[in-house]
Design a protein around this motif. Sequence first.
Motif, short mmCIF file in Angstrom:
data_model
loop_
_atom_site.label_atom_id
_atom_site.label_comp_id
_atom_site.label_asym_id
_atom_site.label_seq_id
_atom_site.Cartn_x
_atom_site.Cartn_y
_atom_site.Cartn_z
N VAL A 1 0.65 -0.94 0.13
CA VAL A 1 0.20 0.09 -0.09
C VAL A 1 0.94 1.56 0.00
CG1 VAL A 1 -1.91 1.48 0.99
CG2 VAL A 1 -1.99 -0.79 0.95
N PHE A 2 2.24 1.24 1.38
CA PHE A 2 2.83 2.12 1.18
C PHE A 2 3.32 2.74 -1.12
CE2 PHE A 2 6.51 4.47 1.47
CZ PHE A 2 6.22 5.31 2.69
N ALA A 3 4.62 1.30 -0.67
CA ALA A 3 4.45 1.73 -2.21
C ALA A 3 4.01 1.97 -3.73
CB ALA A 3 5.34 0.74 -3.07
N ALA A 4 2.14 1.45 -3.75
CA ALA A 4 1.30 2.17 -4.24
C ALA A 4 1.39 3.69 -3.81
CB ALA A 4 -0.27 1.77 -4.14
N GLY A 5 0.85 3.87 -2.90
CA GLY A 5 0.73 5.22 -3.28
C GLY A 5 2.04 5.93 -2.88
N ALA A 6 3.17 5.37 -3.09
CA ALA A 6 4.35 6.81 -3.77
C ALA A 6 4.08 6.73 -5.13
CB ALA A 6 6.23 5.73 -2.59
N PHE A 7 3.95 5.63 -5.51
CA PHE A 7 3.86 5.13 -7.39
C PHE A 7 2.48 6.51 -7.88
CE2 PHE A 7 1.91 3.72 -10.95
CZ PHE A 7 2.80 3.28 -11.51
N LEU A 8 2.10 6.47 -6.96
CA LEU A 8 0.65 7.50 -7.34
C LEU A 8 1.08 8.79 -7.63
CD1 LEU A 8 -2.17 5.61 -5.57
CD2 LEU A 8 -2.22 5.57 -8.57
N ALA A 9 1.93 9.04 -6.48
CA ALA A 9 2.94 10.16 -6.20
C ALA A 9 3.33 11.11 -7.49
CB ALA A 9 3.60 10.98 -4.74
N TRP A 10 4.46 9.43 -7.43
CA TRP A 10 4.84 9.72 -8.83
C TRP A 10 4.41 9.67 -10.49
CZ3 TRP A 10 6.70 5.88 -12.66
CH2 TRP A 10 7.77 6.12 -13.35
N GLN A 11 2.91 9.44 -10.56
CA GLN A 11 2.68 9.32 -11.32
C GLN A 11 1.41 10.44 -12.07
OE1 GLN A 11 2.19 7.29 -14.41
NE2 GLN A 11 4.04 6.65 -14.06
#
Length: 402
Positions: free
Chosen positions: A330-340
Amino acid sequence: MTGLLFTLVWFPLIGAAVSRLAGRMNWFLAGAGMNGLALFIAGVLHIPLHAVLFVLGVAALVIVVAKLELPARPTLKPADAAIAISIVLLLAISAIKPLDDYDGRAFWLLKAKAIAHEARIDGPFFHGETAVTPRNEYPLLVPLDAATVMIAARDLDERHVRWLYALFAIALAWEVRRHAGPWLGALTLWLPQIAVSDAGGALTAYADIALAAFITCAVFELASESPGALRTGLWLSFIVLTKNEGLPFAVVLLGVSVSRLRARAILAATPLGIAAAALFLWRTRIDPTDEARFTLSALPERLDRLGDALLIFARHAVAFPDWGLFWIAVFAAGAFLAWQRRWRPLLIGAATIVPMIAIYLIMFVVSDWNTADLVNSTAPRLLTHFIGPAMLLLGHASREND
């Protein structure tokens, strides 16, 4: 089997009627929520609960028949096999395993039996006249649903209501499947904390999965292209009446709704306000017993506990026996969405999770309980409450675009 058949018919019937009036909602969850909400308000107004159940059933049947519209048949995916296996296992185990968790039987089911027996939510039981009444001020939505099943079965035996809790988990997984994808729906029922935990899992009589399910529906509603104000408000009202944590959760989600609904947020706030007012009025009529006490004025002198509380809470989030790698993902998904720069799902998810974790940490710090003991006993269940916003982040991160 009486309890299973009634549970499978009654709550979806009520939910189908609510869905006809408010727009598409999960039939089981909308039915369980509306049944509890209607009975609680009736109880506060001293309207006979049996009469309310009769009116609810007749009205729901009339609405459904007059506006008969079956939901679209879902397109089955390979992941649905995993969901089906989980459902079969949950129901099969519920058929043979008695409810034996302490909190469920000592608090929640005790209230359900009292309501079914007295047909009141402020009767002798809630005044300590017939039995010890632990956690007397706990919200009553789930006990009212359980009491409804007991009333229909004309029996206070806990075997009639054990299906209710498994079906909350199944309905939660179905909502995740519908909004975030089949594999994430399957994952919901395979998470150890949901599937097998004896403290808040689907085979126990806790109210945490029910709360998580209502929160999930509210979060996905707000994240949709055209969120409905009335549907949002109904989910928020159900959240308020499910657990003590529900009120701050509902307030946080109402804040999120302002950015999504604009002026229509007033409509969403109306059912929430009614539910909260009914809850506070009911609590003025009964006496607290052994509820946990929190003194916010003690926060400055106890801030040294914050680091330990945060560390222990984080350890539970990465505890493999309970969650596997879920919260890391979940934390990685949040970071990915921020990057995108995909801000809408990220902000809705973060705006739900971050403030509530902060509130939980403050409660850990100011509680009179030993901080480590309190966090260790509640953190796995509290993390369950964030399934909805977590699945929102994972669902959007797994898509190529929104």
